[in-house]
Design a protein around this motif. Structure first.
Motif, PDB file in Angstrom:
ATOM      1  N   ARG A  38     -45.312 -17.267  11.390  1.00 35.42           N
ATOM      2  CA  ARG A  38     -44.853 -17.230  12.733  1.00 35.42           C
ATOM      3  C   ARG A  38     -44.675 -16.296  13.601  1.00 35.42           C
ATOM      4  O   ARG A  38     -45.217 -15.960  14.785  1.00 35.42           O
ATOM      5  CB  ARG A  38     -44.032 -18.539  12.308  1.00 35.42           C
ATOM      6  CG  ARG A  38     -44.100 -19.732  12.955  1.00 35.42           C
ATOM      7  CD  ARG A  38     -43.227 -21.151  12.976  1.00 35.42           C
ATOM      8  NE  ARG A  38     -42.231 -20.496  12.514  1.00 35.42           N
ATOM      9  CZ  ARG A  38     -41.864 -20.876  11.521  1.00 35.42           C
ATOM     10  NH1 ARG A  38     -42.693 -22.204  10.836  1.00 35.42           N
ATOM     11  NH2 ARG A  38     -40.565 -21.558  11.022  1.00 35.42           N
ATOM     12  N   VAL A  39     -43.759 -15.060  12.809  1.00 33.00           N
ATOM     13  CA  VAL A  39     -43.865 -13.737  14.296  1.00 33.00           C
ATOM     14  C   VAL A  39     -44.327 -13.071  14.580  1.00 33.00           C
ATOM     15  O   VAL A  39     -45.844 -13.232  13.846  1.00 33.00           O
ATOM     16  CB  VAL A  39     -42.248 -13.432  13.164  1.00 33.00           C
ATOM     17  CG1 VAL A  39     -43.170 -12.325  12.424  1.00 33.00           C
ATOM     18  CG2 VAL A  39     -41.681 -12.685  13.788  1.00 33.00           C
ATOM     19  N   ASP A  40     -43.822 -12.592  15.808  1.00 30.33           N
ATOM     20  CA  ASP A  40     -45.244 -12.405  16.630  1.00 30.33           C
ATOM     21  C   ASP A  40     -46.611 -12.782  15.946  1.00 30.33           C
ATOM     22  O   ASP A  40     -48.248 -12.008  16.300  1.00 30.33           O
ATOM     23  CB  ASP A  40     -45.652 -10.530  15.662  1.00 30.33           C
ATOM     24  CG  ASP A  40     -44.269  -9.538  14.890  1.00 30.33           C
ATOM     25  OD1 ASP A  40     -43.026  -9.411  16.169  1.00 30.33           O
ATOM     26  OD2 ASP A  40     -44.203  -8.766  14.552  1.00 30.33           O
ATOM     27  N   ASN A  41     -46.328 -13.964  17.352  1.00 29.54           N
ATOM     28  CA  ASN A  41     -47.962 -14.699  17.491  1.00 29.54           C
ATOM     29  C   ASN A  41     -47.814 -14.667  16.468  1.00 29.54           C
ATOM     30  O   ASN A  41     -49.728 -15.121  16.492  1.00 29.54           O
ATOM     31  CB  ASN A  41     -48.031 -14.242  18.260  1.00 29.54           C
ATOM     32  CG  ASN A  41     -47.201 -14.170  19.994  1.00 29.54           C
ATOM     33  OD1 ASN A  41     -46.765 -15.255  20.191  1.00 29.54           O
ATOM     34  ND2 ASN A  41     -47.598 -12.985  20.193  1.00 29.54           N
ATOM     35  N   GLY A  42     -48.031 -15.142  15.096  1.00 34.02           N
ATOM     36  CA  GLY A  42     -48.617 -15.460  13.626  1.00 34.02           C
ATOM     37  C   GLY A  42     -49.065 -14.107  13.085  1.00 34.02           C
ATOM     38  O   GLY A  42     -50.566 -14.392  12.483  1.00 34.02           O
ATOM     39  N   ALA A  43     -48.383 -12.764  13.584  1.00 32.66           N
ATOM     40  CA  ALA A  43     -48.936 -11.822  13.159  1.00 32.66           C
ATOM     41  C   ALA A  43     -49.412 -11.593  11.398  1.00 32.66           C
ATOM     42  O   ALA A  43     -50.279 -11.131  10.990  1.00 32.66           O
ATOM     43  CB  ALA A  43     -48.845 -10.256  13.473  1.00 32.66           C
ATOM     44  N   HIS A  45     -49.547 -14.328   9.646  1.00 35.29           N
ATOM     45  CA  HIS A  45     -51.283 -14.965   9.554  1.00 35.29           C
ATOM     46  C   HIS A  45     -52.043 -14.663   9.793  1.00 35.29           C
ATOM     47  O   HIS A  45     -52.941 -14.901   8.470  1.00 35.29           O
ATOM     48  CB  HIS A  45     -50.275 -16.383  10.217  1.00 35.29           C
ATOM     49  CG  HIS A  45     -51.240 -17.392  10.090  1.00 35.29           C
ATOM     50  ND1 HIS A  45     -52.753 -17.895  10.728  1.00 35.29           N
ATOM     51  CD2 HIS A  45     -51.846 -18.583   8.929  1.00 35.29           C
ATOM     52  CE1 HIS A  45     -53.550 -18.907  10.239  1.00 35.29           C
ATOM     53  NE2 HIS A  45     -52.601 -19.084   9.947  1.00 35.29           N
ATOM     54  N   ASP A  46     -52.357 -14.063  10.498  1.00 36.06           N
ATOM     55  CA  ASP A  46     -53.974 -13.334  10.466  1.00 36.06           C
ATOM     56  C   ASP A  46     -54.461 -12.438   9.784  1.00 36.06           C
ATOM     57  O   ASP A  46     -55.668 -12.330   9.773  1.00 36.06           O
ATOM     58  CB  ASP A  46     -53.544 -12.712  12.331  1.00 36.06           C
ATOM     59  CG  ASP A  46     -53.669 -13.758  13.792  1.00 36.06           C
ATOM     60  OD1 ASP A  46     -53.932 -14.936  13.042  1.00 36.06           O
ATOM     61  OD2 ASP A  46     -52.822 -14.082  14.386  1.00 36.06           O
TER      62      ASP A  46
END
Length: 84
Positions: A38-43, A45-46
């Motif tokens: 979730r951190v850094d707007n889901g970086a 995950h992306d």
């Protein structure tokens, strides 16, 4: 659980524990991984989604499975897992 719920639960075994240098009595791995996704707007995950797309596998393979494969492949390059 990871086999039955691949989109919800990552694999957590001795290889993953050693790779991420987790403590012997570890009760926070899944929480820490969820936070990292979730951190850094889901970086992170992306990045996993991007890797999945590059591999040409379908969206039916969740990002946790992509994480599992990348971690296992990386750990395999590090050498054999200690059995003790």
């Amino acid at each position: 659980m990871a086999r039955k719920r691949p989109h919800l639960v990552p694999i957590y075994d001795i290889r993953i524990k050693q790779l991420f240098e987790r403590p012997k009595a570890d009760h926070s791995f899944w929480t820490a991984l969820a936070a990292a996704l979730r951190v850094d707007n889901g970086a992170f995950h992306d990045q996993l989604v991007h890797l999945r797309d590059q591999a040409g596998i379908g969206e039916d393979i969740g990002v946790l499975r992509v994480f599992d494969v990348v971690a296992w492949m990386h750990q395999g390059r590090q050498g054999q897992v200690a059995t003790s």
